[in-house]
Motif scaffolding. Structure first.
Motif, PDB file in Angstrom:
ATOM      1  N   PRO A 178       0.821  -1.216   0.035  1.00  0.00           N
ATOM      2  CA  PRO A 178      -0.159  -0.011  -0.025  1.00  0.00           C
ATOM      3  C   PRO A 178       0.819   1.212  -0.042  1.00  0.00           C
ATOM      4  CG  PRO A 178      -0.765  -1.609   1.536  1.00  0.00           C
ATOM      5  CD  PRO A 178       0.465  -2.176   1.203  1.00  0.00           C
ATOM      6  N   GLU A 179       1.903   1.094   0.827  1.00  0.00           N
ATOM      7  CA  GLU A 179       2.746   2.627   0.886  1.00  0.00           C
ATOM      8  C   GLU A 179       3.375   2.777  -0.736  1.00  0.00           C
ATOM      9  OE1 GLU A 179       2.559   0.304   3.060  1.00  0.00           O
ATOM     10  OE2 GLU A 179       3.024   1.089   5.214  1.00  0.00           O
ATOM     11  N   GLN A 180       3.855   1.621  -1.180  1.00  0.00           N
ATOM     12  CA  GLN A 180       4.383   1.868  -2.647  1.00  0.00           C
ATOM     13  C   GLN A 180       3.298   2.422  -3.610  1.00  0.00           C
ATOM     14  OE1 GLN A 180       6.235  -1.650  -4.370  1.00  0.00           O
ATOM     15  NE2 GLN A 180       6.793  -2.385  -2.574  1.00  0.00           N
ATOM     16  N   ILE A 181       2.041   2.148  -3.441  1.00  0.00           N
ATOM     17  CA  ILE A 181       1.069   2.276  -4.411  1.00  0.00           C
ATOM     18  C   ILE A 181       0.867   3.889  -3.971  1.00  0.00           C
ATOM     19  CG2 ILE A 181      -1.205   2.150  -5.176  1.00  0.00           C
ATOM     20  CD1 ILE A 181       1.000   0.083  -5.957  1.00  0.00           C
ATOM     21  N   GLN A 182       0.590   4.219  -2.861  1.00  0.00           N
ATOM     22  CA  GLN A 182       0.187   5.384  -2.322  1.00  0.00           C
ATOM     23  C   GLN A 182       1.483   6.576  -2.840  1.00  0.00           C
ATOM     24  OE1 GLN A 182      -2.593   6.707  -1.341  1.00  0.00           O
ATOM     25  NE2 GLN A 182      -3.323   5.119   0.261  1.00  0.00           N
ATOM     26  N   LYS A 183       2.610   6.403  -2.974  1.00  0.00           N
ATOM     27  CA  LYS A 183       3.421   7.129  -3.196  1.00  0.00           C
ATOM     28  C   LYS A 183       3.446   7.322  -4.773  1.00  0.00           C
ATOM     29  CE  LYS A 183       7.593   6.780  -1.429  1.00  0.00           C
ATOM     30  NZ  LYS A 183       8.867   6.178  -1.056  1.00  0.00           N
ATOM     31  N   ALA A 184       3.382   6.118  -5.611  1.00  0.00           N
ATOM     32  CA  ALA A 184       2.953   6.262  -6.914  1.00  0.00           C
ATOM     33  C   ALA A 184       1.722   7.260  -7.410  1.00  0.00           C
ATOM     34  CB  ALA A 184       2.973   4.881  -7.450  1.00  0.00           C
ATOM     35  N   TYR A 185       0.786   6.859  -6.462  1.00  0.00           N
ATOM     36  CA  TYR A 185      -0.434   7.402  -6.727  1.00  0.00           C
ATOM     37  C   TYR A 185      -0.385   8.945  -6.636  1.00  0.00           C
ATOM     38  CZ  TYR A 185      -5.323   9.148  -5.857  1.00  0.00           C
ATOM     39  OH  TYR A 185      -6.470   9.869  -5.819  1.00  0.00           O
ATOM     40  N   TRP A 188       0.953  10.035  -9.814  1.00  0.00           N
ATOM     41  CA  TRP A 188       0.034   9.992 -10.889  1.00  0.00           C
ATOM     42  C   TRP A 188      -1.055  11.000 -10.830  1.00  0.00           C
ATOM     43  CZ3 TRP A 188      -5.213   8.461 -10.392  1.00  0.00           C
ATOM     44  CH2 TRP A 188      -5.633   8.403 -11.363  1.00  0.00           C
ATOM     45  N   LYS A 189      -1.398  11.237  -9.730  1.00  0.00           N
ATOM     46  CA  LYS A 189      -2.688  12.222  -9.581  1.00  0.00           C
ATOM     47  C   LYS A 189      -2.345  13.531 -10.264  1.00  0.00           C
ATOM     48  CE  LYS A 189      -5.781  14.321  -6.021  1.00  0.00           C
ATOM     49  NZ  LYS A 189      -6.139  14.168  -4.534  1.00  0.00           N
ATOM     50  N   VAL A 190      -0.858  14.234 -10.063  1.00  0.00           N
ATOM     51  CA  VAL A 190      -0.787  15.244 -10.532  1.00  0.00           C
ATOM     52  C   VAL A 190      -0.514  15.286 -11.928  1.00  0.00           C
ATOM     53  CG1 VAL A 190       1.325  16.896 -10.623  1.00  0.00           C
ATOM     54  CG2 VAL A 190       0.572  15.899  -8.599  1.00  0.00           C
ATOM     55  N   GLU A 191      -0.070  14.109 -12.727  1.00  0.00           N
ATOM     56  CA  GLU A 191       0.017  13.966 -14.111  1.00  0.00           C
ATOM     57  C   GLU A 191      -1.385  13.716 -14.598  1.00  0.00           C
ATOM     58  OE1 GLU A 191       2.319  10.242 -14.424  1.00  0.00           O
ATOM     59  OE2 GLU A 191       4.049  11.447 -14.106  1.00  0.00           O
ATOM     60  N   ARG A 192      -2.285  13.120 -13.768  1.00  0.00           N
ATOM     61  CA  ARG A 192      -3.747  12.784 -14.340  1.00  0.00           C
ATOM     62  C   ARG A 192      -4.437  14.334 -14.422  1.00  0.00           C
ATOM     63  NH1 ARG A 192      -7.219   9.506 -17.201  1.00  0.00           N
ATOM     64  NH2 ARG A 192      -9.099   9.410 -16.143  1.00  0.00           N
ATOM     65  N   ILE A 193      -4.338  15.104 -13.489  1.00  0.00           N
ATOM     66  CA  ILE A 193      -5.021  16.419 -13.509  1.00  0.00           C
ATOM     67  C   ILE A 193      -4.465  17.229 -14.620  1.00  0.00           C
ATOM     68  CG2 ILE A 193      -5.131  18.536 -12.273  1.00  0.00           C
ATOM     69  CD1 ILE A 193      -5.377  16.951  -9.632  1.00  0.00           C
ATOM     70  N   GLU A 194      -3.091  17.293 -14.744  1.00  0.00           N
ATOM     71  CA  GLU A 194      -2.640  18.008 -15.883  1.00  0.00           C
ATOM     72  C   GLU A 194      -3.331  17.374 -17.357  1.00  0.00           C
ATOM     73  OE1 GLU A 194      -0.476  20.498 -18.656  1.00  0.00           O
ATOM     74  OE2 GLU A 194      -1.370  20.675 -16.301  1.00  0.00           O
ATOM     75  N   GLN A 195      -3.250  16.266 -17.315  1.00  0.00           N
ATOM     76  CA  GLN A 195      -3.837  15.325 -18.462  1.00  0.00           C
ATOM     77  C   GLN A 195      -5.215  15.747 -18.796  1.00  0.00           C
ATOM     78  OE1 GLN A 195      -4.767  11.166 -18.533  1.00  0.00           O
ATOM     79  NE2 GLN A 195      -3.293  10.951 -20.165  1.00  0.00           N
ATOM     80  N   TYR A 282      -2.642   0.097 -24.856  1.00  0.00           N
ATOM     81  CA  TYR A 282      -1.522   0.846 -25.036  1.00  0.00           C
ATOM     82  C   TYR A 282      -0.835   0.967 -23.718  1.00  0.00           C
ATOM     83  CZ  TYR A 282      -4.728   4.291 -22.783  1.00  0.00           C
ATOM     84  OH  TYR A 282      -5.579   4.931 -21.950  1.00  0.00           O
ATOM     85  N   SER A 283       0.148   1.503 -23.582  1.00  0.00           N
ATOM     86  CA  SER A 283       1.077   1.677 -22.392  1.00  0.00           C
ATOM     87  C   SER A 283       0.826   3.002 -21.847  1.00  0.00           C
ATOM     88  CB  SER A 283       2.544   1.460 -22.734  1.00  0.00           C
ATOM     89  OG  SER A 283       3.378   1.595 -21.483  1.00  0.00           O
ATOM     90  N   THR A 284       0.582   3.057 -20.571  1.00  0.00           N
ATOM     91  CA  THR A 284       0.395   4.480 -19.939  1.00  0.00           C
ATOM     92  C   THR A 284       0.654   4.305 -18.473  1.00  0.00           C
ATOM     93  OG1 THR A 284      -1.491   6.109 -19.575  1.00  0.00           O
ATOM     94  CG2 THR A 284      -2.317   3.889 -19.251  1.00  0.00           C
ATOM     95  N   SER A 285       0.702   5.478 -17.832  1.00  0.00           N
ATOM     96  CA  SER A 285       1.161   5.527 -16.327  1.00  0.00           C
ATOM     97  C   SER A 285      -0.139   5.408 -15.664  1.00  0.00           C
ATOM     98  CB  SER A 285       1.629   7.016 -16.124  1.00  0.00           C
ATOM     99  OG  SER A 285       2.054   7.251 -14.711  1.00  0.00           O
ATOM    100  N   THR A 286       0.080   4.430 -14.707  1.00  0.00           N
ATOM    101  CA  THR A 286      -1.128   4.370 -13.618  1.00  0.00           C
ATOM    102  C   THR A 286      -0.577   4.541 -12.346  1.00  0.00           C
ATOM    103  OG1 THR A 286      -0.879   1.882 -13.450  1.00  0.00           O
ATOM    104  CG2 THR A 286      -2.020   2.690 -15.374  1.00  0.00           C
ATOM    105  N   ILE A 287      -1.519   4.213 -11.160  1.00  0.00           N
ATOM    106  CA  ILE A 287      -1.008   4.262  -9.981  1.00  0.00           C
ATOM    107  C   ILE A 287      -0.163   3.073  -9.523  1.00  0.00           C
ATOM    108  CG2 ILE A 287      -3.104   5.373  -9.283  1.00  0.00           C
ATOM    109  CD1 ILE A 287      -4.238   3.049  -7.872  1.00  0.00           C
ATOM    110  N   PHE A 288      -0.263   2.122 -10.619  1.00  0.00           N
ATOM    111  CA  PHE A 288       0.669   0.916 -10.176  1.00  0.00           C
ATOM    112  C   PHE A 288       2.003   0.890 -10.894  1.00  0.00           C
ATOM    113  CE2 PHE A 288      -3.934  -0.565  -9.732  1.00  0.00           C
ATOM    114  CZ  PHE A 288      -3.668  -0.846  -8.351  1.00  0.00           C
ATOM    115  N   GLY A 289       2.115   2.225 -11.513  1.00  0.00           N
ATOM    116  CA  GLY A 289       3.401   2.282 -12.358  1.00  0.00           C
ATOM    117  C   GLY A 289       2.897   2.060 -14.012  1.00  0.00           C
TER     118      GLY A 289
END
Length: 316
Positions: A178-185, A188-195, A282-289
């Motif tokens: 969970p800690e790994q995913i929260q850090k990636a999340y 990802w959230k910043v990138e998602r909002i910009e997208q 397609y390949s994309t950035s997610t909360i899991f990488g």
């Protein structure tokens, strides 16, 4: 002569008596004068002053206890406070509004729905795990790094290494997953909002019929369909219709260079109407990488109707 002298003597004595006893000290003529009192505010008149009402053009002031003053006044004379306020319409700001992004817990349904594409990945164990294989088993101690190979209903399948056949299980919360995913999340959230912001900008200026101009296509060809309305596929598997949609900014998440699979068009009934469906992975950035994500483009009447994920959420 004598009587005149007596008369003058009497008048002189009277004047001296008045000057000493009756005259105000500061008005004496013969005797020593006293000090004149300091000038102060005028004394208030002793008679009652009648109120003629407020001066013209002024607003009368209510008495200190207005409720007492108006107790006996007729109700018809009481005026209701004017508390009306005009309704001010909200003016659209025409600015991008940051959407609500679901939390990592919501996306994973409290860590019970983790896609298989998220594995394998190293995790740090918070509790001991017994791993077994056909010829025996061993224990992986808390604090050790192991490989999470899969997940199901909130439990991780653990192996000592990626190539090891030994397997064990441990609750997701007993690892640092969970800690790994929260850090990636958070990233990802910043990138998602910009997208999404970029998609909003593109939507304001996008071409309503993308692909009509051949210059929008890197292959120099426009959008094509056969007699049945099926989109024409290029030799590399791509479709000019979908490439045009991407190039005009209607879809921002899909990078044609990162598409790993373009399917053949298949016909389906969607919204009660015959629709061509093209599956695009397609390949994309997610909360899991970085992950390969399946998506589906719905095409009808020579245009893209929608482009969605397996969940039904639109591809941004």
């Amino acid at each position: 002569m004598k009587s005149l002298f007596v008369t003058l003597l009497i008048l002189g004595a009277a004047f001296l008596g008045y000057d000493y006893f009756l005259a105000r000290p500061w008005d004496r003529v013969v005797f020593e004068k006293g000090p004149r009192p300091a000038t102060g505010p005028s004394a208030l008149p002793t008679h009652t002053i009648e109120d003629d009402g407020p001066a013209p053009g002024t607003t009368p002031t209510a008495p200190a206890d207005a409720s007492v003053a108006k107790t006996d006044a007729p109700k018809s004379d009481e005026k209701k406070a004017d508390d009306w306020q005009p309704t001010i319409p909200k003016i659209p700001t025409n600015e991008f509004v940051v959407p609500t992004i679901p939390t990592a817990e919501a996306v994973t349904k409290n860590w019970t729905m983790i896609p298989k594409q998220a594995f394998p990945r190293p995790v740090v164990l918070k509790k001991d795990v017994v791993v077994k294989m056909s010829v025996g088993g061993s224990t992986l101690r808390a604090g050790a790094t192991a490989q999470a190979m899969a997940a199901e209903n909130g439990t991780l399948v653990i192996a000592p290494t990626v190539t090891s056949p030994a397997r064990g299980t441990i609750p997701v919360m007993d690892t640092d997953f969970p800690e790994q995913i929260q850090k990636a999340y958070a990233k990802w959230k910043v990138e998602r909002i910009e997208q999404l912001r970029q998609a909003w900008v593109n939507a304001k200026t996008r071409i309503t019929e993308p692909g009509k101009d051949n210059s929008t296509m890197s292959n120099g060809q426009g959008v094509g369909f056969d007699a049945a309305g099926k989109p024409k596929q290029n030799s590399d598997g791509s479709y000019n219709l979908l490439l045009a949609v991407i190039s005009t900014g209607r879809v921002t998440d899909v990078d044609p260079k990162k598409v790993t699979h373009w399917s053949l068009p298949r016909q389906d009934t969607i919204d009660g109407k015959p629709t061509w469906v093209v599956d695009v992975t397609y390949s994309t950035s997610t909360i899991f990488g970085l992950m390969d994500v399946p998506s589906h483009a719905h095409i009808r009447d020579n245009q893209l109707i929608r482009w969605i994920y397996d969940s039904g959420e639109p591809v941004p």
